[in-house]
Write a protein that holds these residues in place. Sequence first.
Motif, PDB file in Angstrom:
ATOM      1  N   CYS A 223       0.849  -1.190   0.000  1.00  0.00           N
ATOM      2  CA  CYS A 223       0.000   0.000   0.000  1.00  0.00           C
ATOM      3  C   CYS A 223       0.884   1.238   0.000  1.00  0.00           C
ATOM      4  O   CYS A 223       2.068   1.166   0.331  1.00  0.00           O
ATOM      5  CB  CYS A 223      -0.867  -0.030   1.265  1.00  0.00           C
ATOM      6  N   GLY A 225      -0.112   3.777   1.867  1.00  0.00           N
ATOM      7  CA  GLY A 225      -0.315   4.260   3.231  1.00  0.00           C
ATOM      8  C   GLY A 225       0.483   3.442   4.229  1.00  0.00           C
ATOM      9  O   GLY A 225       1.103   2.422   3.878  1.00  0.00           O
ATOM     10  N   SER A 226       0.470   3.907   5.472  1.00  0.00           N
ATOM     11  CA  SER A 226       1.146   3.157   6.538  1.00  0.00           C
ATOM     12  C   SER A 226       0.360   3.364   7.828  1.00  0.00           C
ATOM     13  O   SER A 226       0.903   3.826   8.823  1.00  0.00           O
ATOM     14  CB  SER A 226       2.595   3.608   6.685  1.00  0.00           C
ATOM     15  N   CYS A 227      -0.928   3.030   7.770  1.00  0.00           N
ATOM     16  CA  CYS A 227      -1.768   3.229   8.956  1.00  0.00           C
ATOM     17  C   CYS A 227      -1.247   2.358  10.099  1.00  0.00           C
ATOM     18  O   CYS A 227      -0.866   1.209   9.883  1.00  0.00           O
ATOM     19  CB  CYS A 227      -3.208   2.865   8.636  1.00  0.00           C
ATOM     20  N   PHE A 229      -2.527   0.728  12.622  1.00  0.00           N
ATOM     21  CA  PHE A 229      -3.169  -0.508  13.060  1.00  0.00           C
ATOM     22  C   PHE A 229      -3.083  -1.619  12.024  1.00  0.00           C
ATOM     23  O   PHE A 229      -3.546  -2.722  12.246  1.00  0.00           O
ATOM     24  CB  PHE A 229      -4.659  -0.221  13.342  1.00  0.00           C
ATOM     25  N   CYS A 230      -2.500  -1.336  10.864  1.00  0.00           N
ATOM     26  CA  CYS A 230      -2.645  -2.219   9.705  1.00  0.00           C
ATOM     27  C   CYS A 230      -1.408  -3.092   9.502  1.00  0.00           C
ATOM     28  O   CYS A 230      -0.274  -2.607   9.513  1.00  0.00           O
ATOM     29  CB  CYS A 230      -2.890  -1.346   8.470  1.00  0.00           C
ATOM     30  N   TRP A 233       0.399  -3.223   4.911  1.00  0.00           N
ATOM     31  CA  TRP A 233       1.542  -2.537   4.281  1.00  0.00           C
ATOM     32  C   TRP A 233       2.849  -3.101   4.826  1.00  0.00           C
ATOM     33  O   TRP A 233       3.868  -3.117   4.143  1.00  0.00           O
ATOM     34  CB  TRP A 233       1.453  -1.020   4.489  1.00  0.00           C
ATOM     35  N   PRO A 277      -4.897  -4.921  -0.513  1.00  0.00           N
ATOM     36  CA  PRO A 277      -5.088  -4.050   0.657  1.00  0.00           C
ATOM     37  C   PRO A 277      -5.872  -2.802   0.259  1.00  0.00           C
ATOM     38  O   PRO A 277      -6.702  -2.293   0.997  1.00  0.00           O
ATOM     39  CB  PRO A 277      -3.659  -3.698   1.066  1.00  0.00           C
ATOM     40  N   ARG A 307      -9.653   3.212  -1.194  1.00  0.00           N
ATOM     41  CA  ARG A 307      -9.414   4.470  -0.460  1.00  0.00           C
ATOM     42  C   ARG A 307     -10.436   5.492  -0.926  1.00  0.00           C
ATOM     43  O   ARG A 307     -10.732   5.590  -2.114  1.00  0.00           O
ATOM     44  CB  ARG A 307      -8.015   5.005  -0.781  1.00  0.00           C
TER      45      ARG A 307
HETATM   46  S1  SF4 Z   1      -4.310  -1.036   3.449  1.00  0.00           S
HETATM   47 FE1  SF4 Z   1      -5.705   0.568   4.177  1.00  0.00          FE
HETATM   48  S2  SF4 Z   1      -5.422   0.527   6.389  1.00  0.00           S
HETATM   49 FE2  SF4 Z   1      -3.638  -0.542   5.513  1.00  0.00          FE
HETATM   50  S3  SF4 Z   1      -2.066   1.023   5.232  1.00  0.00           S
HETATM   51 FE3  SF4 Z   1      -3.219   0.929   3.330  1.00  0.00          FE
HETATM   52  S4  SF4 Z   1      -4.788   2.537   3.543  1.00  0.00           S
HETATM   53 FE4  SF4 Z   1      -4.013   2.088   5.606  1.00  0.00          FE
END
Ligand code: SF4
Length: 517
Positions: A223, A225-227, A229-230, A233, A277, A307
């Motif tokens: 991904c 992103g780097s949230c 809780f996830c 990624w 993801p 997203r």
């Molecule tokens: S898959 Fe979704 S929750 Fe996980 S990092 Fe990417 S945007 Fe964030």
Amino acid sequence: MPEAADVGTGNLLGVAMNERFLFVRPPRPLWPFNGPSSAFWPPLAFASLAAMLRERVHDLRVEILDAPALEMGWHTLEDEIRRRQPAFVGIGEEAASCVEGLRLARLAKSGGARVIAGGCFFGHVAPEVLRSGLIDTVVHGEGELTLIELVEALRDRSDAALARVAGISFLCDGEVVRTRPRPLITDLDSLPFPAYDLLPVERYGARSRNHPRLAAIEASRGCLGSCDFCVLWRQMGRSVGDHVVPQLRVKSPERLVEEIRVLLRHHDRGYLGWVDPCFNAHPQVPGRLAELLLRDGLRIGQSAWMRTDGLVRDAASGALASCVRAGLNEAYLGIERPDSDSLATLHKTSGLDDARAAMRLLRERFPEVLAIGSFIYGLPGDSPATVRAIHRLAIELDLDQFFFIPLTPLPGTPGWRSELWDATGEGFREFNFLPSGRPHGRHAALERALFFSLLLTWPPARLRGYWRRLFDHDPRKRRVGWRLIGRGARLHLNRLLSGWRGGRDDFGLIFPAWYES
Ligand code: SF4
Ligand code: B12
């Protein structure tokens, strides 16, 4: 922990020809929002790993045993493993099925197999599972290239050979050895097509009206992103020094059309579940793929995690319209929180304005797309007022359905601590993304507030939303609407009653009648 290079040489044995490598998905409970006909998707990780092994290690018989798809319980699985006598058993579980993963490992080991564990859970609890003695090697991150080398190294039966394989952990003289990180596969088009022929394909979505003849397919890994809780990624992230950074890789639209053609023509698949993801992380691939499908007259129902900012971007470019025309009809949106501050705390980079804009677009221009939002509660400082605010936002956004997910300390995420390890696996049942339902559980006060909010908060927008969903003129949306509302009500009532009644707690999961059969 010794360094991989320090590990000595072990004994060498000859290689048995045509040994069996068996990937096994063991029996497991159903997630309560899924019906029995689409609760189990084709295990794409196994299909992808099996295809690679088959292509590169010729003297190996590669098989996949997907017990839940076959409604095969533990008793039959045990007979089946005895009968097949695999030399290697590959396993990979969600945390919530850790009990089943360990039970399977015990079974496989008692039959003399060597057990290799991978995936987003085992990869983050390697020291713990290796010390259980049930698992011989843990594969971290992306598995295809590692597994080829690992099988050869295991056949060599030397620790030195194992130490040369990047991306694994194993025990050497009682110490956990983690080898250097495995570089990511740079070109996903170089992966062989997933080995769908090794799966009981006709079973997936066989009796499902909403996801008929379901296939699982991936367009991308990782991904942008780097949230916080996830794990996703991280699982497919790039190692830089001793940490992992997010990295998105995509297959080409041309390759994807070929995969879809094979799924449709050779395997008679009727619905695609994108496992990415974040299906729309890349600005061009989904739109271009949809155009190719439309050009070839291929239209097929599809669901995907997306997203909200990407959705807005793709609505403007026209890519979203192509995707919907090509069959995209279910969008899962991680909206998570009702305020920008907590989104920033979670390092979530799509915001509330994106969520509002995305939902407006879906309602106005793509009403046929079912929009499902997920929200997280249980951050430090959350109060009953926070969950009520989340519920109000879900109503305001006019989603077709929403899930409230407790912040879960998944191994690999910052919430995980090794003290949480439970060698029975039972403690991980609660990592099932469902309210715990316990009167004194982790988030009891928040869950009570959520329950009462769901029961008692009925602003006009919510009533309108229910009316629209339950009497939608699109029959698919109507069916899904009724089902999800029914299952949601059943879940919350069951959780509440099981909290009051005490006795056996199934953690909100549904154990099928065939589980022990
Ligand atoms: S898959 Fe979704 S929750 Fe996980 S990092 Fe990417 S945007 Fe964030
Ligand atoms: C499809 C899916 C489902 C489907 C089908 C599940 C099923 N049992 O059939 C549905 C929607 C029903 C579902 C439900 C649940 N799911 Co689910 N699901 C997925 C999803 C989207 C795709 C999995 C996939 O095919 N990935 C593609 C493959 C190619 O990638 P991969 O699995 O990472 O595999 C690679 C490597 O990890 C590694 N690897 C993996 N396994 C193995 C094994 C070996 C031996 C080796 C060597 C390597 C290896 O090599 C592979 C190739 O490189 C993932 C998210 C994701 N994108 O991965 C979540 C995910 C696996 N699910 C998750 C969860 C929590 C659940 C639920 C518990 C709750 C929920 N609804 O979300 C339920 C449990 C259901 C159940 N009882 O089985 C979490 C697991 C987190 C964790 N650490 O435990 C994930 C990661 C999503 C998330 N948001 O975090 N799920």
